[in-house]
Design a protein around this motif. Sequence first.
Motif: not given
Length: 289
Positions: A35-36, A42-44, A177-181, A225-228
Amino acid sequence: MALYVVVSAAGEVCAASYFQQADVFVALLLSFAAVCLMFNLLARHEGGEARLTKRSLPVLVSLNVVTAISWIGLFIGLKYAEPAIVVAFMVALGPTATVWLNALIRRQGVPPASDVVVSVTIAAIGCYMIWISASGNAGMEWGTRSSFGIVLAIVAGLSLALTNILVKLLFDRGFFVRQVLAHRFYATILLLLGLADYSSLVLEISQHWLAIATIGLSTIIVPLLLIQAGIRRVEPFTVNMVLSTPPIITFLFQYFDSRIVPSSHTFVGNVLITAVASGNIYLQYRRSA
């Protein structure tokens, strides 16, 4: 949003069944490592990395700690208690605790009377849910570690409330958002590294890699991802109303788990939790409007 509820409910029931015969900490270590890695990639791709400042570092560290408590508490709770009851505590305690934490952190005094009434009502229903399990009226037999599972579900629900506040603080300080994740699961992985039995690592991967991948995708990656996507496309009121329904959906998915006998007591508790959570969301929406 509806797809998020269905996928996460199915994943939680699947995880609860799988954890009965698996090495939980090894399975979770492998899942969260994947997951990490996924969210970092995705953040990159998203770009625009926010700078880590002295103000945001303590918030990010705190988020990592409460994320570890909430997610590991959830999964261990699923192992020892009925999934529909565990999810009910997560849904009920999170928003209610958020109200009190906001009042405490922002020094706004006692919340409105309606929030106090909702908090007391949810506490009463929570006691009823604990009685359901302890008296043998739940869908699963009360075991030696069932009380441990219930306690972890409560702790996870409270940690989830603090998680929401910390995420909001990071958004206010320029994080995407994706950075936090991407950066919120490091403490979870470190804790699991200390808890995992490395002697079973290779065996777990070779025999249960598909189940581990399924749990990671269905309970963490895809739901987040869905909730985003849902939050970006629908009104906040609609999001919160949909997020109050997981206990009922999880209860229905339990019919596919042969370990769990359908319990009318659990169903009533889930309906009550959903009704109170939905009513609380409606009251907050009317107040803000």
